[in-house]
Design a protein around this motif. Sequence first.
Motif, PDB file in Angstrom:
ATOM      1  N   GLN A 155      -4.560   8.473   1.648  1.00  0.00           N
ATOM      2  CA  GLN A 155      -4.367   7.344   2.565  1.00  0.00           C
ATOM      3  C   GLN A 155      -3.299   6.388   2.044  1.00  0.00           C
ATOM      4  OE1 GLN A 155      -6.010   6.830   5.501  1.00  0.00           O
ATOM      5  NE2 GLN A 155      -6.750   4.752   5.668  1.00  0.00           N
ATOM      6  N   ILE A 156      -3.337   6.107   0.753  1.00  0.00           N
ATOM      7  CA  ILE A 156      -2.356   5.189   0.171  1.00  0.00           C
ATOM      8  C   ILE A 156      -0.952   5.772   0.257  1.00  0.00           C
ATOM      9  CG2 ILE A 156      -1.603   4.103  -1.983  1.00  0.00           C
ATOM     10  CD1 ILE A 156      -4.602   3.939  -2.750  1.00  0.00           C
ATOM     11  N   ALA A 157      -0.812   7.044  -0.133  1.00  0.00           N
ATOM     12  CA  ALA A 157       0.515   7.678  -0.108  1.00  0.00           C
ATOM     13  C   ALA A 157       1.059   7.745   1.312  1.00  0.00           C
ATOM     14  CB  ALA A 157       0.430   9.079  -0.718  1.00  0.00           C
ATOM     15  N   GLY A 158       0.208   8.132   2.264  1.00  0.00           N
ATOM     16  CA  GLY A 158       0.671   8.224   3.645  1.00  0.00           C
ATOM     17  C   GLY A 158       1.087   6.885   4.216  1.00  0.00           C
ATOM     18  N   ASN A 159       0.344   5.843   3.892  1.00  0.00           N
ATOM     19  CA  ASN A 159       0.672   4.533   4.440  1.00  0.00           C
ATOM     20  C   ASN A 159       1.871   3.899   3.737  1.00  0.00           C
ATOM     21  OD1 ASN A 159      -1.290   3.371   6.642  1.00  0.00           O
ATOM     22  ND2 ASN A 159      -2.503   4.695   5.308  1.00  0.00           N
ATOM     23  N   ALA A 160       2.110   4.241   2.469  1.00  0.00           N
ATOM     24  CA  ALA A 160       3.350   3.801   1.821  1.00  0.00           C
ATOM     25  C   ALA A 160       4.550   4.377   2.563  1.00  0.00           C
ATOM     26  CB  ALA A 160       3.361   4.231   0.358  1.00  0.00           C
ATOM     27  N   ALA A 161       4.444   5.656   2.938  1.00  0.00           N
ATOM     28  CA  ALA A 161       5.518   6.274   3.721  1.00  0.00           C
ATOM     29  C   ALA A 161       5.615   5.641   5.108  1.00  0.00           C
ATOM     30  CB  ALA A 161       5.265   7.777   3.834  1.00  0.00           C
ATOM     31  N   ALA A 162       4.469   5.337   5.712  1.00  0.00           N
ATOM     32  CA  ALA A 162       4.478   4.745   7.054  1.00  0.00           C
ATOM     33  C   ALA A 162       5.137   3.370   7.068  1.00  0.00           C
ATOM     34  CB  ALA A 162       3.048   4.638   7.578  1.00  0.00           C
ATOM     35  N   ALA A 163       5.060   2.648   5.943  1.00  0.00           N
ATOM     36  CA  ALA A 163       5.678   1.324   5.873  1.00  0.00           C
ATOM     37  C   ALA A 163       7.193   1.416   5.775  1.00  0.00           C
ATOM     38  CB  ALA A 163       5.122   0.562   4.670  1.00  0.00           C
TER      39      ALA A 163
END
Length: 415
Positions: A155-163
């Motif tokens: 979740q953290i890695a995916g949302n870092a990319a989403a930002a």
Amino acid sequence: MADTARTLAPPTTGAPPIRPRRLRWVLGAEMLVNGLGRFTLMPVLGVVLATQDPAAGPSVVGAGLLVHNAATGVSSVLVNRYLSRLRYNTALGLSMLLAAAGFGVLPYLHDAAALILALLVAGLGISAHTVLTPLLAADIIADDAGRNRMYSMFQIAGNAAAAVGPFLAAALYVSTDARPLLTLVGGAYLVAGLILYLGLPGRMHPAPTSGRWPISRGAFATAVRDPNSRRVVAITVIGMFVYAQFYSAFALFVAYVIESPALRSVLLALPAVAIVFVQAAVTGVSNRLLRAGRSPFLLLGVGSLLFGAAMLLLGAGLPLLVASFASVAVFAVAEMVFQPMLSTAFAALPMDSRLEAFGIRQLSWTIGSGAGSFVGGAVYLMCHHNHADHVYWLVLGAATLAGTALLMLGARRTA
């Protein structure tokens, strides 16, 4: 995240399992690169489709997005039997190769049917990846808290990319030339595939399905007849229905009622940014509750209740900005509890094949989010045009709280 002692699940082929610490590094790096590809493209995919085929009307663009989203959600379920014949590193590497190929050819296609076929291929790759990565983690790590820690890292890695992704899209997609954008996207998926192929053990296979069908009748029977499995499926559908509102009804709400483009961007980006910085703390609380004997279903219920509360805040008559920011803050916490716990809950269901359990997760996820996106578009717009936005949010929030509370009360009676 510190490594703690945990029992490893027996490997499916007798091969030594990868150490959990190494698995976190491999999958964390891959999720970040994979996410950069996905979240750089998603904000502009509809525009890309319309530009690639100038004769395409809104219905063609809509059909392309629908096919891609449906394929991303459930297409891998149709090939479950074949996935189990491949090693994890091979299957996951091929899944990213399919995504890279499907997106990479888009700049060179100018026919609606060809564009939709390419999106279908890419969606199949993403769907297989979505099933196999949490399945691999569940095969390696035996305890709920350890699995939840791993899924939270996803979740953290995916949302870092989403930002970051939308800013890359704005920089790369100019003058209707999609080649720079999709070269980056395809390259990101290729790199992700290489990380998986080279970084994962070479002899581990997913456990096969328990019958001839992608999901056996026995697995469906368990999902219907076993009380805990039935509740997990139901709470997944409810939670994903409300989760989808953020990307449908709430996005429309912000576009219509928030005048400042900067504020609109902040509101839509806030959950992703919050998850990057706060997810680890929320995961720590969730894991303490799991270790204290609380069930994954209970925590899914808490996440769903928070989703409902976020919707109620939008209809509660608060000042616009207060309601908007308060709702987004509660929504972000709900997502941090709910999303990692989904895979944790399905990994623990009493089914003969964990691959089938994750297939049922995909079906439940897709049904909930698909219905939520439709309602969040069509019904919300109807309410908005009749100046009844607050009615939409109040009914949605109340229904979510009521449905979730009934499921949780049922769990208490049978505990």
